[in-house]
Scaffold this motif. Structure first.
Motif, PDB file in Angstrom:
ATOM      1  N   CYS A 125      -5.431  19.060   7.952  1.00 22.41           N
ATOM      2  CA  CYS A 125      -5.578  18.404   9.249  1.00 22.41           C
ATOM      3  C   CYS A 125      -4.605  19.009  10.257  1.00 22.41           C
ATOM      4  O   CYS A 125      -3.384  18.928  10.092  1.00 22.41           O
ATOM      5  CB  CYS A 125      -5.328  16.901   9.112  1.00 22.41           C
ATOM      6  N   LYS A 126      -5.132  19.597  11.305  1.00 26.32           N
ATOM      7  CA  LYS A 126      -4.300  20.252  12.324  1.00 26.32           C
ATOM      8  C   LYS A 126      -3.892  19.307  13.449  1.00 26.32           C
ATOM      9  O   LYS A 126      -3.222  19.713  14.397  1.00 26.32           O
ATOM     10  CB  LYS A 126      -5.062  21.451  12.920  1.00 26.32           C
ATOM     11  N   HIS A 127      -4.274  18.050  13.299  1.00 28.23           N
ATOM     12  CA  HIS A 127      -4.015  17.099  14.383  1.00 28.23           C
ATOM     13  C   HIS A 127      -3.077  15.974  13.951  1.00 28.23           C
ATOM     14  O   HIS A 127      -2.880  15.018  14.713  1.00 28.23           O
ATOM     15  CB  HIS A 127      -5.338  16.519  14.884  1.00 28.23           C
ATOM     16  N   GLY A 128      -2.519  16.085  12.756  1.00 27.83           N
ATOM     17  CA  GLY A 128      -1.577  15.067  12.277  1.00 27.83           C
ATOM     18  C   GLY A 128      -2.194  13.689  12.202  1.00 27.83           C
ATOM     19  O   GLY A 128      -1.537  12.687  12.486  1.00 27.83           O
ATOM     20  N   ALA A 129      -3.472  13.642  11.790  1.00 26.68           N
ATOM     21  CA  ALA A 129      -4.199  12.374  11.801  1.00 26.68           C
ATOM     22  C   ALA A 129      -4.144  11.629  10.482  1.00 26.68           C
ATOM     23  O   ALA A 129      -4.771  10.576  10.355  1.00 26.68           O
ATOM     24  CB  ALA A 129      -5.657  12.637  12.187  1.00 26.68           C
ATOM     25  N   ILE A 130      -3.427  12.162   9.515  1.00 25.80           N
ATOM     26  CA  ILE A 130      -3.348  11.490   8.206  1.00 25.80           C
ATOM     27  C   ILE A 130      -1.940  10.956   7.997  1.00 25.80           C
ATOM     28  O   ILE A 130      -0.964  11.712   7.941  1.00 25.80           O
ATOM     29  CB  ILE A 130      -3.753  12.443   7.072  1.00 25.80           C
ATOM     30  N   ASP A 131      -1.845   9.657   7.886  1.00 22.71           N
ATOM     31  CA  ASP A 131      -0.561   8.998   7.701  1.00 22.71           C
ATOM     32  C   ASP A 131      -0.245   8.862   6.206  1.00 22.71           C
ATOM     33  O   ASP A 131      -1.136   8.570   5.398  1.00 22.71           O
ATOM     34  CB  ASP A 131      -0.558   7.609   8.329  1.00 22.71           C
ATOM     35  N   VAL A 132       1.022   9.079   5.867  1.00 25.09           N
ATOM     36  CA  VAL A 132       1.467   9.003   4.486  1.00 25.09           C
ATOM     37  C   VAL A 132       2.364   7.779   4.319  1.00 25.09           C
ATOM     38  O   VAL A 132       3.363   7.639   5.018  1.00 25.09           O
ATOM     39  CB  VAL A 132       2.247  10.272   4.074  1.00 25.09           C
ATOM     40  N   PHE A 133       1.980   6.902   3.386  1.00 26.92           N
ATOM     41  CA  PHE A 133       2.750   5.696   3.118  1.00 26.92           C
ATOM     42  C   PHE A 133       3.388   5.813   1.736  1.00 26.92           C
ATOM     43  O   PHE A 133       2.684   5.855   0.727  1.00 26.92           O
ATOM     44  CB  PHE A 133       1.826   4.466   3.172  1.00 26.92           C
ATOM     45  N   PHE A 168       0.827  -1.208   0.000  1.00 30.71           N
ATOM     46  CA  PHE A 168       0.000   0.000   0.000  1.00 30.71           C
ATOM     47  C   PHE A 168       0.858   1.252   0.000  1.00 30.71           C
ATOM     48  O   PHE A 168       1.779   1.395   0.792  1.00 30.71           O
ATOM     49  CB  PHE A 168      -0.931   0.022   1.214  1.00 30.71           C
ATOM     50  N   ARG A 169       0.536   2.146  -0.906  1.00 26.72           N
ATOM     51  CA  ARG A 169       1.145   3.475  -0.924  1.00 26.72           C
ATOM     52  C   ARG A 169       0.027   4.496  -1.077  1.00 26.72           C
ATOM     53  O   ARG A 169      -0.822   4.365  -1.947  1.00 26.72           O
ATOM     54  CB  ARG A 169       2.145   3.607  -2.078  1.00 26.72           C
ATOM     55  N   GLY A 170       0.049   5.497  -0.239  1.00 29.67           N
ATOM     56  CA  GLY A 170      -1.011   6.504  -0.293  1.00 29.67           C
ATOM     57  C   GLY A 170      -1.251   7.099   1.076  1.00 29.67           C
ATOM     58  O   GLY A 170      -0.359   7.121   1.927  1.00 29.67           O
ATOM     59  N   LEU A 171      -2.474   7.563   1.291  1.00 28.90           N
ATOM     60  CA  LEU A 171      -2.826   8.252   2.526  1.00 28.90           C
ATOM     61  C   LEU A 171      -3.914   7.485   3.265  1.00 28.90           C
ATOM     62  O   LEU A 171      -4.825   6.929   2.652  1.00 28.90           O
ATOM     63  CB  LEU A 171      -3.325   9.670   2.218  1.00 28.90           C
ATOM     64  N   LYS A 172      -3.802   7.469   4.583  1.00 29.71           N
ATOM     65  CA  LYS A 172      -4.827   6.851   5.424  1.00 29.71           C
ATOM     66  C   LYS A 172      -5.073   7.739   6.637  1.00 29.71           C
ATOM     67  O   LYS A 172      -4.136   8.339   7.177  1.00 29.71           O
ATOM     68  CB  LYS A 172      -4.378   5.460   5.899  1.00 29.71           C
ATOM     69  N   ILE A 173      -6.316   7.798   7.071  1.00 29.22           N
ATOM     70  CA  ILE A 173      -6.656   8.557   8.264  1.00 29.22           C
ATOM     71  C   ILE A 173      -6.479   7.663   9.485  1.00 29.22           C
ATOM     72  O   ILE A 173      -7.037   6.563   9.551  1.00 29.22           O
ATOM     73  CB  ILE A 173      -8.105   9.077   8.188  1.00 29.22           C
ATOM     74  N   ASN A 174      -5.683   8.136  10.414  1.00 32.70           N
ATOM     75  CA  ASN A 174      -5.463   7.415  11.661  1.00 32.70           C
ATOM     76  C   ASN A 174      -6.639   7.720  12.594  1.00 32.70           C
ATOM     77  O   ASN A 174      -6.763   8.838  13.106  1.00 32.70           O
ATOM     78  CB  ASN A 174      -4.143   7.849  12.296  1.00 32.70           C
ATOM     79  N   GLN A 175      -7.514   6.748  12.809  1.00 31.64           N
ATOM     80  CA  GLN A 175      -8.743   6.979  13.559  1.00 31.64           C
ATOM     81  C   GLN A 175      -8.478   7.295  15.029  1.00 31.64           C
ATOM     82  O   GLN A 175      -9.311   7.952  15.686  1.00 31.64           O
ATOM     83  CB  GLN A 175      -9.665   5.763  13.436  1.00 31.64           C
ATOM     84  N   GLU A 176      -7.340   6.894  15.555  1.00 30.17           N
ATOM     85  CA  GLU A 176      -7.025   7.190  16.955  1.00 30.17           C
ATOM     86  C   GLU A 176      -6.683   8.662  17.151  1.00 30.17           C
ATOM     87  O   GLU A 176      -6.955   9.229  18.214  1.00 30.17           O
ATOM     88  CB  GLU A 176      -5.867   6.313  17.435  1.00 30.17           C
ATOM     89  N   ARG A 177      -6.079   9.286  16.122  1.00 34.41           N
ATOM     90  CA  ARG A 177      -5.723  10.706  16.224  1.00 34.41           C
ATOM     91  C   ARG A 177      -6.787  11.628  15.641  1.00 34.41           C
ATOM     92  O   ARG A 177      -6.775  12.827  15.897  1.00 34.41           O
ATOM     93  CB  ARG A 177      -4.386  10.959  15.531  1.00 34.41           C
ATOM     94  N   CYS A 178      -7.675  11.070  14.831  1.00 34.84           N
ATOM     95  CA  CYS A 178      -8.695  11.875  14.158  1.00 34.84           C
ATOM     96  C   CYS A 178      -9.704  12.431  15.168  1.00 34.84           C
ATOM     97  O   CYS A 178     -10.217  11.706  16.010  1.00 34.84           O
ATOM     98  CB  CYS A 178      -9.423  11.031  13.115  1.00 34.84           C
ATOM     99  N   THR A 179     -10.006  13.749  15.093  1.00 31.64           N
ATOM    100  CA  THR A 179     -10.967  14.398  15.996  1.00 31.64           C
ATOM    101  C   THR A 179     -12.338  14.550  15.354  1.00 31.64           C
ATOM    102  O   THR A 179     -13.225  15.171  15.931  1.00 31.64           O
ATOM    103  CB  THR A 179     -10.445  15.789  16.414  1.00 31.64           C
ATOM    104  N   LYS A 180     -12.510  14.020  14.126  1.00 33.84           N
ATOM    105  CA  LYS A 180     -13.784  14.056  13.400  1.00 33.84           C
ATOM    106  C   LYS A 180     -14.209  15.489  13.056  1.00 33.84           C
ATOM    107  O   LYS A 180     -15.401  15.791  12.967  1.00 33.84           O
ATOM    108  CB  LYS A 180     -14.921  13.376  14.187  1.00 33.84           C
ATOM    109  N   LYS A 201     -19.322   7.642  11.958  1.00 36.77           N
ATOM    110  CA  LYS A 201     -18.594   8.724  12.640  1.00 36.77           C
ATOM    111  C   LYS A 201     -17.200   8.943  12.058  1.00 36.77           C
ATOM    112  O   LYS A 201     -16.595   9.998  12.265  1.00 36.77           O
ATOM    113  CB  LYS A 201     -18.469   8.398  14.137  1.00 36.77           C
ATOM    114  N   ASP A 202     -16.680   7.952  11.350  1.00 38.57           N
ATOM    115  CA  ASP A 202     -15.302   8.024  10.881  1.00 38.57           C
ATOM    116  C   ASP A 202     -15.198   8.602   9.469  1.00 38.57           C
ATOM    117  O   ASP A 202     -16.089   8.416   8.635  1.00 38.57           O
ATOM    118  CB  ASP A 202     -14.668   6.633  10.881  1.00 38.57           C
ATOM    119  N   TYR A 203     -14.081   9.275   9.218  1.00 38.92           N
ATOM    120  CA  TYR A 203     -13.752   9.752   7.874  1.00 38.92           C
ATOM    121  C   TYR A 203     -12.766   8.759   7.239  1.00 38.92           C
ATOM    122  O   TYR A 203     -11.812   8.333   7.880  1.00 38.92           O
ATOM    123  CB  TYR A 203     -13.131  11.145   7.928  1.00 38.92           C
ATOM    124  N   ILE A 204     -13.011   8.420   5.984  1.00 40.94           N
ATOM    125  CA  ILE A 204     -12.237   7.399   5.286  1.00 40.94           C
ATOM    126  C   ILE A 204     -11.718   7.962   3.963  1.00 40.94           C
ATOM    127  O   ILE A 204     -12.448   8.630   3.227  1.00 40.94           O
ATOM    128  CB  ILE A 204     -13.086   6.147   4.990  1.00 40.94           C
TER     129      ILE A 204
END
Length: 226
Positions: free
Chosen positions: A216-224, A167-179, A197-200
């Motif tokens: 995203c101001k919370h660093g909730a999107i991981d880049v692979f 996998f290469r791309g972007l994923k939202i880290n649900q633990e850091r995501c504030t919705k 409730k989750d953003y995908i």
């Protein structure tokens, strides 16, 4: 995608960029795939060319190309590249090996597609044939202005002979995501959905442009990327 579909997507483009490694630098040239079968995608070069020595040394190859029914134009007002309906880019990276003259002749007896390779081999004695027998790739189907469908981009990954897809791309880290929904609002590719409730992030629609990572101001999107 089947090996036939992969070959036809490349063949529809014709002239492709073939990339190898020359010492510590990348090296490119224009070439094409001339045949395919269950073993992979076939191409050829001369044993007297740097391309040949690079292939023999690294045993790997990367190929890409762009198909467009019209000229590629850049719209400065909208800051985007406009491509006609049906335009796409495709790439593949993988492992290669040589194909012996006898093996090529045997293939030509069963498949006319290989006859051109045999004819060139007999005409040019330094001609050598290779097959990209294992690899991973992606095809990007563009409609940036949404003239013919709702999606700007549809991307599909594929593998040749079971190569492992990473996998290469972007994923939202649900633990850091504030919705907060900032990523959804900023995504111009409509590649983000709210599910309950989750953003995908839908990878098959995502261009990995990075706008959501900045929004995203919370660093909730991981880049692979590896």
């Amino acid at each position: 995608m089947t090996i036939k579909e992969i070959f036809e997507a490349f063949d529809n483009i014709g002239s492709l960029t073939f990339a190898t490694i020359d010492g510590k630098y990348p090296s490119t040239r224009i070439a094409h795939f001339f045949a395919y079968d269950e073993e992979g995608l076939y191409f050829r070069t001369m044993s007297t060319k740097p391309f040949y020595y690079q292939l023999m040394h690294a045993k790997t190859l990367s190929v890409c190309g762009l198909f467009s029914g019209s000229e590629v134009e850049h719209d400065e007002e909208e800051d985007m590249t406009s491509l006609e309906e049906g335009s796409y880019s495709i790439r593949v990276t993988g492992d290669i090996r040589t194909v012996s003259p006898d093996a090529l002749r045997n293939k030509a007896k069963k498949n006319e597609m290989f006859k051109l390779g045999v004819e060139d081999m007999e005409k040019y004695r330094a001609m050598r044939t290779f097959v990209l027998y294992k690899g991973i790739g992606e095809i990007f189907d563009f409609d940036f202005e949404k003239e013919h469908r709702e999606d700007k981009l549809l991307r599909k990954s594929f593998n040749i002979n079971g190569a492992e897809e990473q996998f290469r791309g972007l994923k939202i880290n649900q633990e850091r995501c504030t919705k907060c929904g900032a990523c959804l609002k900023t995504c111009s590719f409509d590649a983000i959905e709210k599910r309950v409730k989750d953003y995908i992030i839908m990878n098959h629609k995502c261009d990995a442009c990075g706008d959501c990572t900045i929004a995203c101001k919370h660093g909730a999107i991981d880049v692979f990327v590896k």
